[in-house]
Design a protein around this motif. Structure first.
Motif, PDB file in Angstrom:
ATOM      1  N   GLN A  46      -0.857  18.008  70.453  1.00 30.93           N
ATOM      2  CA  GLN A  46      -2.202  17.557  71.107  1.00 30.93           C
ATOM      3  C   GLN A  46      -3.250  18.543  70.684  1.00 30.93           C
ATOM      4  OE1 GLN A  46      -3.178  14.565  72.117  1.00 30.93           O
ATOM      5  NE2 GLN A  46      -5.166  15.225  71.805  1.00 30.93           N
ATOM      6  N   GLN A  47      -3.020  19.888  71.058  1.00 32.53           N
ATOM      7  CA  GLN A  47      -3.661  20.946  70.534  1.00 32.53           C
ATOM      8  C   GLN A  47      -4.076  21.298  68.928  1.00 32.53           C
ATOM      9  OE1 GLN A  47      -2.399  24.664  72.418  1.00 32.53           O
ATOM     10  NE2 GLN A  47      -2.617  23.680  74.582  1.00 32.53           N
ATOM     11  N   SER A  48      -2.754  20.933  68.442  1.00 32.37           N
ATOM     12  CA  SER A  48      -2.714  21.070  66.870  1.00 32.37           C
ATOM     13  C   SER A  48      -3.724  20.115  66.232  1.00 32.37           C
ATOM     14  CB  SER A  48      -1.505  21.006  66.451  1.00 32.37           C
ATOM     15  OG  SER A  48      -0.546  22.005  66.678  1.00 32.37           O
ATOM     16  N   ASN A  49      -3.558  18.442  66.994  1.00 31.66           N
ATOM     17  CA  ASN A  49      -4.317  17.476  66.495  1.00 31.66           C
ATOM     18  C   ASN A  49      -5.705  17.763  66.774  1.00 31.66           C
ATOM     19  OD1 ASN A  49      -4.545  14.806  65.810  1.00 31.66           O
ATOM     20  ND2 ASN A  49      -5.100  14.323  67.607  1.00 31.66           N
ATOM     21  N   ASN A  50      -6.353  18.396  67.790  1.00 33.62           N
ATOM     22  CA  ASN A  50      -7.604  18.506  68.107  1.00 33.62           C
ATOM     23  C   ASN A  50      -8.168  19.444  67.259  1.00 33.62           C
ATOM     24  OD1 ASN A  50      -7.413  16.690  70.476  1.00 33.62           O
ATOM     25  ND2 ASN A  50      -7.048  18.546  71.857  1.00 33.62           N
ATOM     26  N   TYR A  51      -7.475  20.479  66.928  1.00 31.25           N
ATOM     27  CA  TYR A  51      -7.830  21.848  66.012  1.00 31.25           C
ATOM     28  C   TYR A  51      -8.216  21.208  64.456  1.00 31.25           C
ATOM     29  CZ  TYR A  51      -7.857  26.054  63.248  1.00 31.25           C
ATOM     30  OH  TYR A  51      -8.084  27.234  62.592  1.00 31.25           O
ATOM     31  N   THR A  65      -1.037  24.101  57.020  1.00 32.33           N
ATOM     32  CA  THR A  65      -0.706  22.941  57.715  1.00 32.33           C
ATOM     33  C   THR A  65      -0.433  23.099  59.026  1.00 32.33           C
ATOM     34  OG1 THR A  65       1.620  22.901  57.014  1.00 32.33           O
ATOM     35  CG2 THR A  65       0.033  21.869  55.507  1.00 32.33           C
ATOM     36  N   LEU A  66      -0.501  22.151  59.776  1.00 36.78           N
ATOM     37  CA  LEU A  66      -0.241  21.942  61.289  1.00 36.78           C
ATOM     38  C   LEU A  66       0.312  20.875  61.492  1.00 36.78           C
ATOM     39  CD1 LEU A  66      -3.778  22.680  62.856  1.00 36.78           C
ATOM     40  CD2 LEU A  66      -1.904  24.214  63.071  1.00 36.78           C
ATOM     41  N   GLN A  67       1.281  21.015  62.481  1.00 32.42           N
ATOM     42  CA  GLN A  67       2.379  19.739  62.704  1.00 32.42           C
ATOM     43  C   GLN A  67       1.779  19.214  64.048  1.00 32.42           C
ATOM     44  OE1 GLN A  67       6.348  20.980  63.247  1.00 32.42           O
ATOM     45  NE2 GLN A  67       7.022  18.738  63.874  1.00 32.42           N
ATOM     46  N   ILE A  68       1.399  18.018  63.805  1.00 25.60           N
ATOM     47  CA  ILE A  68       0.951  17.205  65.061  1.00 25.60           C
ATOM     48  C   ILE A  68       1.737  16.089  65.398  1.00 25.60           C
ATOM     49  CG2 ILE A  68      -1.674  17.587  64.128  1.00 25.60           C
ATOM     50  CD1 ILE A  68      -1.450  14.702  62.752  1.00 25.60           C
ATOM     51  N   GLY A  69       3.080  16.210  65.025  1.00 25.74           N
ATOM     52  CA  GLY A  69       3.796  15.086  65.620  1.00 25.74           C
ATOM     53  C   GLY A  69       5.233  15.370  64.984  1.00 25.74           C
ATOM     54  N   PRO A  70       6.294  14.939  65.544  1.00 27.58           N
ATOM     55  CA  PRO A  70       7.611  15.002  64.676  1.00 27.58           C
ATOM     56  C   PRO A  70       7.604  14.377  63.441  1.00 27.58           C
ATOM     57  CG  PRO A  70       7.913  13.958  67.041  1.00 27.58           C
ATOM     58  CD  PRO A  70       6.188  13.890  66.766  1.00 27.58           C
ATOM     59  N   SER A  99       2.651  16.305  59.461  1.00 27.40           N
ATOM     60  CA  SER A  99       1.815  17.750  59.459  1.00 27.40           C
ATOM     61  C   SER A  99       0.528  17.067  58.398  1.00 27.40           C
ATOM     62  CB  SER A  99       2.521  18.828  58.637  1.00 27.40           C
ATOM     63  OG  SER A  99       3.619  19.084  59.365  1.00 27.40           O
ATOM     64  N   VAL A 100      -0.617  17.947  59.001  1.00 27.26           N
ATOM     65  CA  VAL A 100      -1.780  17.743  58.251  1.00 27.26           C
ATOM     66  C   VAL A 100      -2.306  18.921  57.855  1.00 27.26           C
ATOM     67  CG1 VAL A 100      -2.283  15.649  59.624  1.00 27.26           C
ATOM     68  CG2 VAL A 100      -3.104  17.763  60.296  1.00 27.26           C
ATOM     69  N   PRO A 101      -3.200  19.121  56.871  1.00 26.37           N
ATOM     70  CA  PRO A 101      -3.658  20.407  56.293  1.00 26.37           C
ATOM     71  C   PRO A 101      -4.828  20.844  57.309  1.00 26.37           C
ATOM     72  CG  PRO A 101      -4.430  18.458  54.998  1.00 26.37           C
ATOM     73  CD  PRO A 101      -3.517  18.126  56.006  1.00 26.37           C
ATOM     74  N   SER A 102      -4.788  22.289  57.763  1.00 26.96           N
ATOM     75  CA  SER A 102      -5.699  22.693  58.525  1.00 26.96           C
ATOM     76  C   SER A 102      -6.927  23.672  57.760  1.00 26.96           C
ATOM     77  CB  SER A 102      -5.186  23.664  59.359  1.00 26.96           C
ATOM     78  OG  SER A 102      -4.468  24.935  58.933  1.00 26.96           O
ATOM     79  N   SER A 103      -6.457  23.752  56.502  1.00 26.89           N
ATOM     80  CA  SER A 103      -7.546  24.523  55.651  1.00 26.89           C
ATOM     81  C   SER A 103      -7.466  23.885  54.176  1.00 26.89           C
ATOM     82  CB  SER A 103      -7.136  25.773  55.343  1.00 26.89           C
ATOM     83  OG  SER A 103      -5.728  26.082  54.747  1.00 26.89           O
ATOM     84  N   GLN A 104      -8.456  24.159  53.284  1.00 25.85           N
ATOM     85  CA  GLN A 104      -8.691  23.519  51.867  1.00 25.85           C
ATOM     86  C   GLN A 104      -8.585  24.750  50.922  1.00 25.85           C
ATOM     87  OE1 GLN A 104      -8.555  20.132  51.678  1.00 25.85           O
ATOM     88  NE2 GLN A 104      -8.483  19.988  53.816  1.00 25.85           N
TER      89      GLN A 104
END
Length: 233
Positions: free
Chosen positions: A63-68, A164-169, A172-177
């Motif tokens: 949840q924290q990673s998803n918010n970030y 990347t950030l893991q937002i679930g099992p 993952s989604v990128p946190s930077s471009q």
């Protein structure tokens, strides 16, 4: 069967100690709100509790990673909107200067404005998130990815990777471009295209076949006089 006095006292003492232990456990459960005080009281339930605690901790981290990630996505979007607005201003200024009524003072003011726009663009490209990471530096997010040189050029110090950030099992989604793909690797010119004349705008020369209209290939546009372009902008 007769019970001796020492045996009677020993049995009574053991019973009292067991009752005292039970009371102590109940008291701890009431004071802490936890049914499981130690693993030995219920090993199976204690193991299940540890497993559930670990899963809850993972969900909280997701949840924290998803918010970030959402915050960074919104920050990237708003920053690129500001970049688009700035580029439109530059284009409008270039159009205004491209006529015969401007004088040297107008051109000098335009140069000053262009230099300020370039500095603003570099600042936008070096945008940081709430954690101080540079969102357009790729995986090199701990330092400013763009550096304005003394000759007016811009150097990219980041890389082409992404954090990347893991937002679930398994998700993952990128946190930077990668800023070089956004700001540096911009196609120059209009590309290559083919012009095919039609009968309405083409007439064959004397002696040429009416069906031989031919084709013309135009290459990518390019600056042929860099000094004149630099002097203008």
């Amino acid at each position: 069967m007769r019970v001796s006095t020492p045996e009677f006292y020993q049995s009574s003492l053991s019973g009292l100690l067991n009752q005292q232990s039970t009371l102590n456990n109940l008291s701890q459960q009431l004071s802490t709100g936890n049914v499981l005080i130690d693993p030995s009281s219920n090993p199976v339930a204690y193991a299940q509790t540890l497993n559930l605690s670990a899963r809850i901790a993972n969900l909280n981290q997701y949840q924290q990673s998803n918010n970030y990630a959402q915050q960074n996505l919104q920050l990237s979007s708003s920053t690129l909107q500001s970049v688009s607005t700035l580029i439109n201003q530059v284009q409008q200024l270039a159009v205004q200067m491209n006529n015969g009524t401007v004088n040297g003072n107008d051109l000098q003011n335009a140069v000053t404005a262009m230099q300020g726009n370039l500095q603003q663009l570099v600042q936008l490209a070096n945008t940081q998130d709430a954690n101080g990471s540079y969102i357009f530096g790729g995986s090199e997010s701990n330092r400013p990815p763009f550096q304005l040189q003394s000759n007016g050029s811009v150097q990219y110090l980041g890389d082409s990777a992404q954090k990347t950030l893991q937002i679930g099992p398994g998700l993952s989604v990128p946190s930077s471009q990668a800023g070089n793909a956004i700001f540096m690797n911009v196609p120059a010119g209009n590309g290559t295209f083919t012009v095919v004349p039609s009968g309405s705008n083409y007439s064959a020369s004397s002696g040429a076949s009416s069906g031989n209209v031919g084709t013309t290939t135009l290459g990518p546009g390019a600056v042929v006089d860099a000094k004149a372009a630099n002097d203008f902008f």
